[in-house]
Design an enzyme around this catalytic site. Structure first.
Site, PDB file in Angstrom:
ATOM      1  N   LYS A  72       1.263   4.319  -2.792  1.00 50.84           N
ATOM      2  CA  LYS A  72       1.003   5.696  -2.885  1.00 50.84           C
ATOM      3  C   LYS A  72       2.449   6.418  -2.886  1.00 50.84           C
ATOM      4  O   LYS A  72       2.311   7.616  -3.384  1.00 50.84           O
ATOM      5  CB  LYS A  72       0.742   5.951  -1.217  1.00 50.84           C
ATOM      6  CG  LYS A  72      -0.733   5.311  -1.019  1.00 50.84           C
ATOM      7  CD  LYS A  72      -1.888   5.835  -1.994  1.00 50.84           C
ATOM      8  CE  LYS A  72      -3.221   5.042  -1.714  1.00 50.84           C
ATOM      9  NZ  LYS A  72      -4.151   5.713  -2.859  1.00 50.84           N
ATOM     10  N   TYR A 113       0.887  -1.268   0.016  1.00 50.72           N
ATOM     11  CA  TYR A 113       0.098  -0.167   0.107  1.00 50.72           C
ATOM     12  C   TYR A 113       1.035   1.217   0.152  1.00 50.72           C
ATOM     13  O   TYR A 113       0.630   2.202  -0.704  1.00 50.72           O
ATOM     14  CB  TYR A 113      -0.896  -0.153   1.109  1.00 50.72           C
ATOM     15  CG  TYR A 113      -1.676   1.148   1.506  1.00 50.72           C
ATOM     16  CD1 TYR A 113      -2.804   1.704   0.688  1.00 50.72           C
ATOM     17  CD2 TYR A 113      -1.160   2.064   2.403  1.00 50.72           C
ATOM     18  CE1 TYR A 113      -3.428   2.769   0.845  1.00 50.72           C
ATOM     19  CE2 TYR A 113      -1.982   3.372   2.693  1.00 50.72           C
ATOM     20  CZ  TYR A 113      -2.819   3.733   1.572  1.00 50.72           C
ATOM     21  OH  TYR A 113      -3.638   5.022   1.671  1.00 50.72           O
TER      22      TYR A 113
END
Length: 258
Positions: free
Chosen positions: A156, A152
């Site tokens: 990002k 994750y």
């Protein structure tokens, strides 16, 4: 206003809050989310409260060709898109080797690939507008590696890096590119990511989705490169850039350990 704002992940959280605030400003909306029920309810609310046009499309951006489906829908409606908000995304919590691989690659598809595909498809249309905006949603997790949120956080970081590069590529056009990096926000992210064990900790730092959306849109319209809502989150991102990485990563590991 004649321009449309296209918002992915519009059914809940920050996306929904941005839809409401753009409607207040008079923007017509093309809303995208996985849940048709959420979109229908939001569209009804917007149409009842504001004198705007609202279109919506239920689409799962983890699927191949989903971005093309969104683009084709916009082309079919012949809507003049002047704002593209790539807000769709989610996280998975746990050690990389223990998390399901297909689930992780699906997350990568939503967080990165769909964002890239939508940007590539819509930039030619955005360039035809007198002024247009792209707002990509990253996270404060973009500023450092985060054990147990490894993939994750990496997605990002990708979004942040891509946004900054694209911003410079488009600097002489009518399209302004910004990247929003919110910290903990009251959106249901913790539950969807399976992070209930740290829910109490996150709740202490949660920002309201409406507040984050307001900061995001203000920064976008002011053509800011990076938008970080909340003073604590600004300090966190600053520290991640200037404090030795190994130290920052150990702090993150302790915060988000299982």
């Amino acid at each position: 206003m004649e321009g449309y704002a296209l918002i992915t992940g519009a059914g809940k959280g920050i996306g929904r809050a941005m839809a409401l605030q753009l409607a207040q400003k008079g923007y017509n909306l093309l809303l995208v989310s996985r849940s048709e029920t959420d979109l229908r309810d939001l569209a009804r609310q917007l149409l009842a409260e504001y004198k705007i046009k609202v279109e919506y499309l239920a689409a799962d951006l983890s699927l191949d060709n989903a971005a093309s489906t969104v683009y084709n829908r916009a082309a079919q409606l012949a809507v003049p898109v002047s704002i593209l908000i790539n807000n769709a995304g989610h996280g998975l919590w746990g050690d990389f080797e223990q998390l399901d691989l297909q689930a992780q690659t699906g997350m990568m598809q939503v967080n990165m690939n769909a964002l890239i595909e939508l940007s590539h498809l819509f930039i030619p249309l955005l360039k035809t507008q007198k002024q247009a905006y792209i707002l990509n949603v990253a996270s404060t997790a973009a500023y450092q590696a985060v054990p147990t949120l490894a993939v994750y956080a990496a997605t990002k970081a990708f979004v942040l890096s891509f946004s900054r590069a694209l911003r410079l590529e488009l600097k002489d056009t009518s399209v302004s590119v910004s990247c929003l990096s919110p910290g903990p926000t009251d959106t249901g992210f913790i539950k969807r990511a399976g992070m209930e064990a740290v829910a109490d900790l996150a709740a202490k730092f949660n920002m309201d989705a409406g507040e984050v959306a307001g900061t995001a849109l203000k920064g976008m319209f002011h053509k800011k490169a990076e938008i970080i809502p909340g003073l604590l989150n600004v300090f966190s991102a600053f520290g991640a850039r200037h404090i030795p990485k190994a130290f920052v990563e150990r702090i993150a590991a302790n915060l988000y350990k299982r």
